[in-house]
Motif scaffolding. Structure first.
Motif, PDB file in Angstrom:
ATOM      1  N   LEU A 634      -5.578   8.566  17.283  1.00 22.42           N
ATOM      2  CA  LEU A 634      -5.070   8.518  15.913  1.00 22.42           C
ATOM      3  C   LEU A 634      -4.912   9.970  15.465  1.00 22.42           C
ATOM      4  CD1 LEU A 634      -7.417   5.821  14.307  1.00 22.42           C
ATOM      5  CD2 LEU A 634      -5.022   5.545  14.961  1.00 22.42           C
ATOM      6  N   PHE A 635      -3.753  10.291  14.941  1.00 21.50           N
ATOM      7  CA  PHE A 635      -3.532  11.660  14.476  1.00 21.50           C
ATOM      8  C   PHE A 635      -3.326  11.661  12.971  1.00 21.50           C
ATOM      9  CE2 PHE A 635      -2.246  11.746  18.911  1.00 21.50           C
ATOM     10  CZ  PHE A 635      -2.979  12.828  19.363  1.00 21.50           C
ATOM     11  N   GLY A 636      -4.280  12.220  12.265  1.00 27.21           N
ATOM     12  CA  GLY A 636      -4.153  12.361  10.820  1.00 27.21           C
ATOM     13  C   GLY A 636      -3.385  13.648  10.560  1.00 27.21           C
ATOM     14  N   ALA A 637      -2.093  13.503  10.289  1.00 30.52           N
ATOM     15  CA  ALA A 637      -1.261  14.701  10.122  1.00 30.52           C
ATOM     16  C   ALA A 637      -1.194  15.105   8.652  1.00 30.52           C
ATOM     17  CB  ALA A 637       0.136  14.441  10.671  1.00 30.52           C
ATOM     18  N   TYR A 669     -11.982  15.207  15.694  1.00 24.64           N
ATOM     19  CA  TYR A 669     -11.811  16.657  15.850  1.00 24.64           C
ATOM     20  C   TYR A 669     -10.871  17.201  14.784  1.00 24.64           C
ATOM     21  CZ  TYR A 669     -14.076  16.512  20.441  1.00 24.64           C
ATOM     22  OH  TYR A 669     -14.978  16.367  21.459  1.00 24.64           O
ATOM     23  N   ASP A 670     -11.179  18.431  14.362  1.00 28.29           N
ATOM     24  CA  ASP A 670     -10.345  19.117  13.375  1.00 28.29           C
ATOM     25  C   ASP A 670      -9.945  20.479  13.968  1.00 28.29           C
ATOM     26  OD1 ASP A 670      -9.106  19.885  11.005  1.00 28.29           O
ATOM     27  OD2 ASP A 670     -10.978  20.476  10.022  1.00 28.29           O
ATOM     28  N   ALA A 674      -3.732  25.547  18.640  1.00 26.20           N
ATOM     29  CA  ALA A 674      -2.984  24.667  19.538  1.00 26.20           C
ATOM     30  C   ALA A 674      -3.706  24.478  20.862  1.00 26.20           C
ATOM     31  CB  ALA A 674      -1.583  25.239  19.754  1.00 26.20           C
ATOM     32  N   TYR A 675      -4.359  25.538  21.355  1.00 27.28           N
ATOM     33  CA  TYR A 675      -5.044  25.381  22.658  1.00 27.28           C
ATOM     34  C   TYR A 675      -6.239  24.433  22.511  1.00 27.28           C
ATOM     35  CZ  TYR A 675      -8.439  28.964  21.061  1.00 27.28           C
ATOM     36  OH  TYR A 675      -9.384  29.665  20.367  1.00 27.28           O
ATOM     37  N   GLU A 676      -6.862  24.443  21.321  1.00 28.43           N
ATOM     38  CA  GLU A 676      -7.976  23.505  21.116  1.00 28.43           C
ATOM     39  C   GLU A 676      -7.455  22.067  21.203  1.00 28.43           C
ATOM     40  OE1 GLU A 676     -10.515  26.364  17.990  1.00 28.43           O
ATOM     41  OE2 GLU A 676      -9.512  24.569  17.248  1.00 28.43           O
ATOM     42  N   LEU A 677      -6.311  21.864  20.568  1.00 29.43           N
ATOM     43  CA  LEU A 677      -5.692  20.532  20.600  1.00 29.43           C
ATOM     44  C   LEU A 677      -5.395  20.118  22.045  1.00 29.43           C
ATOM     45  CD1 LEU A 677      -4.323  18.129  19.148  1.00 29.43           C
ATOM     46  CD2 LEU A 677      -2.232  19.515  19.033  1.00 29.43           C
ATOM     47  N   GLU A 691     -11.977   7.660  32.836  1.00 34.05           N
ATOM     48  CA  GLU A 691     -13.365   7.175  32.883  1.00 34.05           C
ATOM     49  C   GLU A 691     -13.520   5.802  32.236  1.00 34.05           C
ATOM     50  OE1 GLU A 691     -15.631   8.926  34.517  1.00 34.05           O
ATOM     51  OE2 GLU A 691     -14.075  10.422  34.927  1.00 34.05           O
ATOM     52  N   ARG A 692     -12.506   5.360  31.567  1.00 37.99           N
ATOM     53  CA  ARG A 692     -12.497   4.059  30.885  1.00 37.99           C
ATOM     54  C   ARG A 692     -13.659   3.913  29.885  1.00 37.99           C
ATOM     55  NH1 ARG A 692     -11.756   0.040  35.844  1.00 37.99           N
ATOM     56  NH2 ARG A 692     -13.377   1.367  36.683  1.00 37.99           N
ATOM     57  N   GLU A 693     -13.906   4.998  29.165  1.00 39.14           N
ATOM     58  CA  GLU A 693     -14.932   4.928  28.115  1.00 39.14           C
ATOM     59  C   GLU A 693     -14.358   4.232  26.895  1.00 39.14           C
ATOM     60  OE1 GLU A 693     -17.232   8.374  26.834  1.00 39.14           O
ATOM     61  OE2 GLU A 693     -16.632   9.350  28.697  1.00 39.14           O
ATOM     62  N   ASP A 694     -15.193   3.441  26.233  1.00 38.72           N
ATOM     63  CA  ASP A 694     -14.726   2.748  25.028  1.00 38.72           C
ATOM     64  C   ASP A 694     -14.878   3.650  23.811  1.00 38.72           C
ATOM     65  OD1 ASP A 694     -13.927   0.509  26.365  1.00 38.72           O
ATOM     66  OD2 ASP A 694     -15.860  -0.485  26.181  1.00 38.72           O
ATOM     67  N   VAL A 695     -14.058   4.671  23.780  1.00 38.03           N
ATOM     68  CA  VAL A 695     -14.026   5.573  22.627  1.00 38.03           C
ATOM     69  C   VAL A 695     -12.570   5.738  22.204  1.00 38.03           C
ATOM     70  CG1 VAL A 695     -16.085   6.899  23.234  1.00 38.03           C
ATOM     71  CG2 VAL A 695     -13.866   7.611  24.132  1.00 38.03           C
ATOM     72  N   PHE A 696     -12.380   6.130  20.961  1.00 39.39           N
ATOM     73  CA  PHE A 696     -11.035   6.515  20.543  1.00 39.39           C
ATOM     74  C   PHE A 696     -11.131   7.829  19.778  1.00 39.39           C
ATOM     75  CE2 PHE A 696     -10.867   5.548  15.954  1.00 39.39           C
ATOM     76  CZ  PHE A 696     -11.992   4.736  15.803  1.00 39.39           C
ATOM     77  N   TYR A 697     -10.003   8.486  19.640  1.00 41.05           N
ATOM     78  CA  TYR A 697      -9.994   9.831  19.079  1.00 41.05           C
ATOM     79  C   TYR A 697      -9.275   9.872  17.735  1.00 41.05           C
ATOM     80  CZ  TYR A 697     -11.938  12.035  23.215  1.00 41.05           C
ATOM     81  OH  TYR A 697     -12.790  12.422  24.214  1.00 41.05           O
ATOM     82  N   TYR A 698      -9.888  10.593  16.826  1.00 40.35           N
ATOM     83  CA  TYR A 698      -9.217  10.907  15.564  1.00 40.35           C
ATOM     84  C   TYR A 698      -9.069  12.425  15.515  1.00 40.35           C
ATOM     85  CZ  TYR A 698      -8.338  11.676  10.614  1.00 40.35           C
ATOM     86  OH  TYR A 698      -7.780  12.075   9.429  1.00 40.35           O
ATOM     87  N   VAL A 699      -7.831  12.883  15.448  1.00 40.01           N
ATOM     88  CA  VAL A 699      -7.573  14.325  15.465  1.00 40.01           C
ATOM     89  C   VAL A 699      -6.697  14.667  14.272  1.00 40.01           C
ATOM     90  CG1 VAL A 699      -6.685  16.252  16.823  1.00 40.01           C
ATOM     91  CG2 VAL A 699      -7.601  14.237  17.991  1.00 40.01           C
ATOM     92  N   THR A 700      -7.131  15.654  13.502  1.00 40.86           N
ATOM     93  CA  THR A 700      -6.293  16.047  12.364  1.00 40.86           C
ATOM     94  C   THR A 700      -5.328  17.156  12.780  1.00 40.86           C
ATOM     95  OG1 THR A 700      -8.277  17.216  11.641  1.00 40.86           O
ATOM     96  CG2 THR A 700      -7.605  15.337  10.349  1.00 40.86           C
ATOM     97  N   LEU A 701      -4.126  17.057  12.216  1.00 40.46           N
ATOM     98  CA  LEU A 701      -3.071  18.025  12.510  1.00 40.46           C
ATOM     99  C   LEU A 701      -2.562  18.585  11.192  1.00 40.46           C
ATOM    100  CD1 LEU A 701      -1.027  15.905  15.075  1.00 40.46           C
ATOM    101  CD2 LEU A 701      -2.641  17.734  15.604  1.00 40.46           C
ATOM    102  N   MET A 702      -2.186  19.860  11.218  1.00 43.01           N
ATOM    103  CA  MET A 702      -1.754  20.494   9.970  1.00 43.01           C
ATOM    104  C   MET A 702      -0.306  20.953  10.049  1.00 43.01           C
ATOM    105  SD  MET A 702      -5.173  20.590  10.153  1.00 43.01           S
ATOM    106  CE  MET A 702      -5.489  21.922  11.256  1.00 43.01           C
TER     107      MET A 702
END
Ligand SMILES: Cc1ncc(C[n+]2csc(CCOP(=O)(O)OP(=O)(O)O)c2C)c(N)n1
Length: 894
Positions: A634-637, A669-670, A674-677, A691-702
């Protein structure tokens, strides 16, 4: 006109000025149906209606039909099962479900549970299990009404999938053995597929699941060419009539019809009650829903009356039953459910002499046994049979039932029945007798579970049916093969070696997605999702590159057809462009993010949206996505309270990272650079797909452009764990932390401190306060518990945040574009004075510089906080120089 009667149907009591003429018209129609068939009758009536409209004859909207079954006796298919055995099976399921709830509450009255909802839905489910729901890897997907969970467990018990001991752990889950209150894949990952406990999300998710299956087929990824419509996979969704009041429950109606999702069957369990009372006491929920669904373009099947009513309808020459039903509001229907045959005769059948005559030959017991459609397997079978064959439209079945069916005086039709979970000895015996259960009084009183031997006719039948239909259900799978994922260097070299080039993280993201889409292995598995903001985020080029999904292709020449990147819709389009519909976009994301489980086909959904309209707007869907074990991004832009400068209070997000920290399997992650992203994307793909881990990602973009440095050596681990040093300083007196775009202000503050005050400042980029906290909590817990004799597994570990900020007596100042509570998340692991700056309060429109000054997260605010923490006497002078006035009211009160 009687206000209770829908106008569309017409009041049967309207005076008829010329009955003879009316009869002639009706007889002509009858003759036409007889000789030319119903299709011809439909044609002629359509023509007549068109003509009447052209002549401006006032017409009611034809969105409601009489209060009778849509499917007539003549169209009813023969029942393809053994009704007697099925009745015995369903009685056993009913009993075990009831026993489970009653036993749980005898053991601990606080546990709760529901009997009445399943009691109303039991027959609807049982016909599905015995005849329709296909199991197995490519089986149907069934969304169950959540409060019916006890019934699903009871059936799984009969099928030998759950033990009596497990049933005794209903709602007692902390031991790890229990059965969850409602369908929760997180808690029962091999059983439940779809979480429906939050009312309204079930139908929304089901609709988007059905659409997503079409997307998979149209893109040639899965099930490209089903052998026939009838054997193609279906989505079944069971929903309460009260639940249909949730806006989300109705939110997907139009897309389902627009995209002709005939792989979808929605069954509304119209027991006419919700928790507190009737759903539409003064009206008719069935008629209202019929209008809504028909208006949206659905195929509507009303399943109102059981077979025992057929002979009454057949003899009802003057259609007095129809008239009486239309005149009966739901509040009255509920009372009829709660009372006996004598009462029904006196209050319903005595309304008109013709009705009284119709019921004359029936005893009170006979009247009592007249079943509603949703309790008659024959009628249910017929409705499902037609729904499964219907082409070109989704189907809704409005099934009338009784809440607490069979609970007698203990609950059927009672206002309080929803939460009824205790039955006394007499009521249990009455239930046993009502459903002819093979139980002694003592077994009844003890609420013993019943499971006939495996070779009994009931068990043999039940297993044979499921075998024929492909296996047990619900069953959740998670064994899809892992995927290889690309290294950052292959899709983000430009970011790893940016060398100070200016760009925003959103621009960097779009470039990375463009490259990932070209990846020969992963490219086709990416599902880009947008809710009408592609142009905002600079993603319009993707329209032509990969196309926007539309099951109809593109039926028009787009206005910008001559452009290189025009608005391209295509049957195999890859982008899901959801329009202004974050709820729908999120539902699509969940379907894609759980495709590895529902379809055994892992995908990588990337949904980008205005960050304010995520956790804040569709937060409950994100919670359900987490429960579903979603894997995706999920990208919170346009993120941050001050970075999306001009848009003001409603658009500027200052809280999503705080909420994200409360979702256990969300990795938030915030990133500032760009390299961090790039590193976060690389590792996220590896963990979720590899690895098929049951996690999802929320990343904010500016959307703010600034100089992007190249990735410093050795930064990778810190980026992923949550922080690392971006500006080392020899002999640093103060340590500064920054995240997202505010890191740029923090770096500027470090320069000011050094230049204007001679204070060396070390700067850390914090990519994730939430990840730092998560690990900190884990290790603190280990330390806490290792005071007990058992040696804790990881004693001696140091949280990353502690190792990065060792106790040295030097103060730490943090600033982010989110409420200060985000930076406060790591306070327990900082041994030195710690100042957390944030953007608490309502956002407003202004320039970034003005907003950062207002919220006190700009470079000057950071310098002042550092000077203050250091006890530096130049503080007052600095405040004056920067024009900061201590007398203003705090931003969060303004
Ligand atoms: C979003 C949400 N709000 C409230 C509830 C609490 N709740 C659970 S069941 C229920 C009533 C359900 O009524 P209905 O949909 O008619 O189903 P029935 O149990 O009558 O079959 C309510 C209010 C919930 N689970 N989710």
């Amino acid at each position: 006109m009687d206000p209770r009667i829908p106008e569309a149907v017409g009041n049967p009591r309207d005076p008829d000025n010329d009955p003879l003429e009316t009869r002639e018209w009706i007889e002509s129609l009858d003759a036409l149906i007889e000789t030319a068939g119903p299709e011809r009758a439909t044609f002629l009536l359509r023509r007549l209606l068109q003509h009447a409209r052209a002549r401006r004859v006032p017409l009611p909207q034809v969105l409601a039909t009489p209060y009778v079954n849509t499917i007539g006796l003549a169209e009813q298919p023969p029942y393809q099962g053994n009704l007697e055995i099925e009745a015995r099976i369903s009685s056993l399921v009913r009993w075990n479900a009831l026993a489970m709830v009653v036993r749980a509450n005898r053991a601990a009255a606080e546990l709760g549970g529901h009997i009445a909802s399943y009691a109303s839905a039991a027959d609807l489910f049982e016909v599905g299990f015995n005849h329709f729901f296909r199991g197995g890897e490519r089986g149907d997907l069934v969304y169950f009404q959540p409060h019916s969970a006890p019934g699903l467990y009871a059936r799984a018990f009969l099928e030998g999938r759950l033990s009596a001991e497990q049933l005794d752990h209903y709602r007692r889950e902390t031991s790890g053995e229990g059965l969850s209150s409602y369908p929760h894949p997180w808690l029962m990952p091999d059983f439940w597929q779809f979480p429906t406990g939050s009312m309204g999300l079930g139908p929304l998710f089901a609709i988007y699941q059905a659409r997503f299956m079409r997307y998979l087929a149209n893109r040639g990824l899965l099930d490209a060419a089903p052998a026939s419509h009838q054997t193609s996979r279906k989505v079944w969704c069971f929903v309460g009539d009260g639940e249909m009041d949730e806006p989300e429950a109705l939110a997907g109606l139009s897309i389902a019809a627009r995209e002709k999702l005939d792989n979808l069957v929605l069954v509304v369990n119209c027991n006419l009650q919700r928790l507190d009372g009737p759903v539409r006491g003064n009206g008719s929920v069935v008629q209202e829903l019929e209008g809504l669904f028909a208006g949206a373009g659905w195929n509507v099947i009303k399943l109102l009356w059981g077979s025992d009513w057929d002979p009454l309808f057949a003899r009802d020459e003057h259609r007095m039953l129809e008239r009486a039903f239309l005149e009966t509001v739901d509040g009255e229907f509920q009372t009829y459910a709660a009372t006996d045959g004598a009462f029904n005769r006196e209050h319903f059948f005595s309304k008109y002499p013709e009705l009284a005559k119709l019921a004359e030959h029936l005893s009170d017991e006979d009247i009592d046994r007249l079943r509603r459609g949703g309790h008659d397997p024959v009628k249910i079978f017929s409705a499902y049979w037609h729904a499964a064959r219907h082409e070109g439209q989704p189907t809704v079945i409005l099934a009338m039932t009784k809440k607490g069916y069979g609970m007698g005086t203990a609950g059927q039709g009672r206002m309080t029945t929803h939460s009824h979970k205790k039955l006394d000895a007499e009521q249990l015996v009455a239930f046993r007798d009502r459903f002819a259960l093979p139980l002694t009084d003592a077994q009844c009183d003890a609420c013993d579970f019943v499971r006939p031997p495996g070779d009994s006719p009931e068990m043999a039948y039940l297993q044979a049916r499921r075998e024929k239909l492909g296996g047990h259900l619900p069953r959740r799978r998670s064994d899809a093969a892992p995927l290889e994922t690309p290294p950052a260097a292959s899709f983000a070299k430009f970011a790893l070696e940016a060398s100070g080039k200016e760009m925003s993280t959103t621009v960097a993201y779009v470039r990375m997605v463009g490259a990932l889409l070209r990846d020969p292995h992963l490219g086709k598995r990416i599902v880009p999702i947008i809710a009408d903001e592609a142009r905002t985020f600079g993603m319009a080029d993707l329209f032509r590159q990969i196309g926007i999904y539309s099951p109809f292709g593109q039926l028009y020449q787009p206005e910008d057809a001559s452009q290189l990147s025009y608005y391209k819709e295509a049957v195999d389009g890859q982008i899901l462009e959801e329009g202004i519909n974050e709820a729908g976009a999120m539902a699509s994301w969940v379907a894609a993010a759980t495709s590895y489980s529902a379809h055994g086909y892992p995908l990588l959904p990337m949904y980008i949206y205005y960050s304010m309209f995520g956790f804040q707007r569709v937060g409950d869907e994100i919670w359900a996505a987490a429960d579903s074990r979603s894997r995706g991004f999920l990208f919170g832009a346009t993120a941050g309270r001050t970075t999306l400068s001009g848009e003001g209070l409603q658009h500027e997000d200052g809280s999503s990272h705080l909420v994200a920290s409360t979702v256990p399997n969300c990795r938030a992650y915030d990133p500032a650079f760009a390299y961090e992203l790039a590193v976060i994307l690389e590792d996220g793909m590896r963990r979720m797909l590899g690895e098929r881990e049951d996690v999802f990602y929320y990343v904010t973009l500016m959307n703010e452009s600034y100089a992007q440095p190249s990735m410093p050596e050795g930064a990778r681990e810190g980026i992923l764990r949550g922080m690392y040093v971006v500006r080392p300083a020899k002999g640093a007196k103060v340590r500064l932390l920054g995240a997202g775009t505010i890191l740029v202000e923090v770096l500027a503050a470090a320069e000011l401190l050094e230049k204007d005050f001679g204070i060396a400042a070390e700067v850390h980029s914090v990519t994730s306060f939430t990840e730092l906290r998560r690990e900190g909590m884990e290790i603190s817990r280990e330390r806490r518990l290792s005071l007990t004799p058992a040696p804790s597994q990881g004693r001696g570990r140091t949280p990353w945040v502690e190792s990065q900020l060792p106790a040295t007596g030097r103060p730490v100042v943090a600033a982010t574009d989110y409420v200060s509570a985000v930076a406060d998340l790591i306070r327990p692991w900082i041994r030195d004075p710690y100042v957390a700056l944030g953007t608490d309060g309502f956002g407003r429109s202004d320039t970034r510089a003005a907003l950062r000054r207002f919220f006190e997260v700009d470079r000057h605010a950071v310098v002042l906080a550092a000077l203050h923490a250091l006890g530096d006497e130049r503080f007052a002078e600095a405040a004056k120089r920067y024009g900061v006035d201590a007398d203003t009211r705090p931003p969060w009160t303004r």
